[in-house]
Design an enzyme around this catalytic site. Structure first.
Site, PDB file in Angstrom:
ATOM      1  N   VAL A   9       0.856  -1.181   0.000  1.00  0.00           N
ATOM      2  CA  VAL A   9       0.000   0.000   0.000  1.00  0.00           C
ATOM      3  C   VAL A   9       0.894   1.233   0.000  1.00  0.00           C
ATOM      4  CG1 VAL A   9      -0.177   0.263   2.504  1.00  0.00           C
ATOM      5  CG2 VAL A   9      -2.037   1.063   1.060  1.00  0.00           C
ATOM      6  N   SER A  10       0.471   2.231  -0.743  1.00  0.00           N
ATOM      7  CA  SER A  10       1.119   3.539  -0.682  1.00  0.00           C
ATOM      8  C   SER A  10       0.131   4.493  -0.032  1.00  0.00           C
ATOM      9  CB  SER A  10       1.499   4.036  -2.084  1.00  0.00           C
ATOM     10  OG  SER A  10       0.338   4.270  -2.857  1.00  0.00           O
ATOM     11  N   THR A  11       0.589   5.670   0.316  1.00  0.00           N
ATOM     12  CA  THR A  11      -0.293   6.652   0.962  1.00  0.00           C
ATOM     13  C   THR A  11      -1.494   6.962   0.084  1.00  0.00           C
ATOM     14  OG1 THR A  11       1.632   7.614   2.058  1.00  0.00           O
ATOM     15  CG2 THR A  11      -0.389   8.923   2.032  1.00  0.00           C
ATOM     16  N   ASP A  13      -2.862   5.083  -2.282  1.00  0.00           N
ATOM     17  CA  ASP A  13      -3.765   3.933  -2.370  1.00  0.00           C
ATOM     18  C   ASP A  13      -4.695   3.879  -1.170  1.00  0.00           C
ATOM     19  OD1 ASP A  13      -2.803   2.868  -4.783  1.00  0.00           O
ATOM     20  OD2 ASP A  13      -1.116   1.930  -3.760  1.00  0.00           O
TER      21      ASP A  13
END
Length: 375
Positions: A9-11, A13
Site C-alpha cells: 500500500v502507498s499513501t 492507495d
C-alpha cells in the site's frame, strides 16, 4: 498447498481506495483458511510504489519463488503486485517458469488460461493508467499549493513552515547564518572555504554538518530572495514552476546578483572541456568528505602536453589532504567490478529486471554519451 501472501500500500492507495495493510491481510487470511492453504510467509511492501518491482519484499519474494518455497502467490488485486504493464507480464512468466500460480481474490479469474491472461493484461493496463493519473493529480495539487504560497515540503534552512497556514516564515537565527554565507560569497570565498568557516564558528545547524554541497545549495536557492522554484531538482528547466513574492526574502536582489557572478568565477577553468566522471561521488577514505576533481599537466618532449585527471581531498583537517587519486585507475578498477557484476547477474538471469525502455531516441543519446566517454 503452500502460499505466500503479498500486500502493498502507498499513501495514495490507502487514501483513495481504502486498501490498508490490515484489510488486505484480513481478506487474504480468510481466503486461505477457506481454501485450506498453508501460509508460508507474508511479504509486506508498505509505503512502496507499484511503478516497478524494485521493492525489498518483492525482491525477497522473487528469490523464494525461485527457491521453490511456495506454490501459490496470493494478493487481493494485480495492482498490489505491480502497476507496470511490462513488469506484470514478466512476473507472470517468472511464476509460470517456477510452477507458482498467481491468485487474486478480488479478481477471480484463472491467469493460466488464455482468457484469464487477457483479463490480467487489461487490469495491468488500467493499473498503470491509474498510477499515472495519481501522479498527475499529486503534481497538480502540489503546484496549486505553491501558487497559493503554501509550502508543499520541508522548509528550507532559514525558514520555518507555519503549522496553521503552511506559509514560510523567517527563522531569525538561521536567517542570520544565511546572510553570513552570502556575505562570504560576496567576498569571493569558495563554497569549501565558507563551509570551513561555518564549522569553525559553530554556526547553528539542527542536523548534519556544514559541507560545501550544503553551502552551494543555499547559495543557489532563490527562496532567499522570495522566489520559489517548484521542481528545480527534478524537472527540466522549462518545466520549473517559479512563484514570485512567495515569502519574505532574507537576501536583497543586489547581493543575489553579485553572488551569481562570484559562483561563476569560482568554477574550475577546465570544467566543460573534460567530463569528470567521479565529481561529487567518491568520498575520502579517511575523513568521508567528497573528493574534489583536479588535473595536472606533463610535457613529454613534444609541444603537446598530456593532461592527467585526479581526485583529491581538500579537507584541511584530514591526514590525506594533498594526496591525489588517479581518475583513470579508478575508472579501470570500476570497469572490472562492473564486468564481474554483469557476469554474475546474467548467470542468475531470472532475478534481473530487464530494462523496459523502447524509446530509440533516448537509447541513441545514451550510446553517444558512452562513445564520448571512451574518447
Amino acid at each position: 498447498m503452500r502460499c505466500g501472501i503479498y500486500v502493498r500500500v502507498s499513501t495514495d492507495d490507502q487514501r483513495d481506495n481504502g486498501y490498508s495493510i490490515d484489510s488486505q491481510l484480513r481478506m487474504i487470511k480468510e481466503y486461505c483458511d477457506k481454501n485450506e492453504y498453508d501460509i508460508m510467509d507474508v511479504y509486506n511492501d508498505a509505503g512502496h510504489s507499484g511503478k516497478d518491482l524494485m521493492r525489498p519484499e518483492m525482491q525477497r519474494l522473487l528469490k523464494d519463488i525461485k527457491a521453490k518455497k511456495i506454490d501459490k502467490l496470493i494478493a487481493i488485486k494485480v495492482d498490489r503486485l505491480t502497476r507496470n504493464n511490462y513488469d506484470g507480464f514478466w512476473l507472470l512468466n517468472y511464476c509460470e517458469e517456477h510452477d507458482v500460480k498467481i491468485e487474486l481474490i478480488l479478481e477471480p479469474y484463472d491467469v493460466s488460461t488464455a482468457n484469464g491472461e487477457m483479463i490480467f493484461g487489461m487490469n495491468l493496463v488500467f493499473g498503470q493508467r491509474e498510477r499515472k493519473e495519481i501522479s498527475a493529480r499529486t503534481k497538480r495539487a502540489m503546484e496549486e499549493m505553491a501558487l497559493e504560497h503554501i509550502h508543499p515540503s520541508k522548509a528550507p534552512y532559514g525558514y520555518i513552515r507555519n503549522k496553521e497556514t503552511g506559509y514560510l516564515e523567517i527563522e531569525p537565527i538561521e536567517a542570520q547564518v544565511v546572510k553570513e554565507i552570502f556575505e562570504l560569497c560576496k567576498q569571493r570565498h569558495s563554497t569549501r572555504g565558507i563551509a570551513t568557516i561555518m564549522r569553525d564558528n559553530n554556526a547553528y545547524l539542527s542536523q548534519g554538518k556544514w559541507k560545501s554541497d550544503r553551502i552551494y545549495k543555499i547559495l543557489t536557492n532563490s527562496i532567499y530572495i522570495g522566489v520559489f522554484e517548484y521542481g528545480k531538482y527534478r524537472r527540466k528547466s522549462q518545466d520549473i514552476l517559479k512563484v514570485n513574492n512567495y515569502c519574505e526574502p532574507i537576501i536583497d536582489i543586489e547581493t543575489w546578483n553579485i553572488t551569481r557572478k562570484n559562483l561563476e568565477k569560482n568554477k574550475h577553468p577546465n570544467y566543460g572541456e573534460h567530463i569528470h566522471l567521479f565529481t561529487g561521488i567518491i568520498k575520502c577514505p579517511n575523513c568521508g568528505n567528497i573528493l574534489s576533481s583536479t588535473n595536472s599537466f606533463k610535457h613529454s618532449g613534444t609541444p603537446k602536453q598530456k593532461t592527467y585527471y585526479h581526485l583529491t581531498c581538500k579537507n584541511p583537517n584530514c591526514k590525506s589532504k594533498g594526496l591525489h587519486y588517479s581518475s583513470d585507475k579508478i575508472e579501470k578498477r570500476l570497469g572490472r567490478i562492473l564486468n564481474e557484476l554483469t557476469r554474475y547477474m546474467y548467470e542468475r538471469k531470472n532475478e534481473i529486471i530487464v530494462c523496459n525502455s523502447n524509446r530509440s531516441k533516448e537509447l541513441k543519446e545514451i550510446d553517444k554519451a558512452i562513445d564520448k566517454l571512451k574518447l
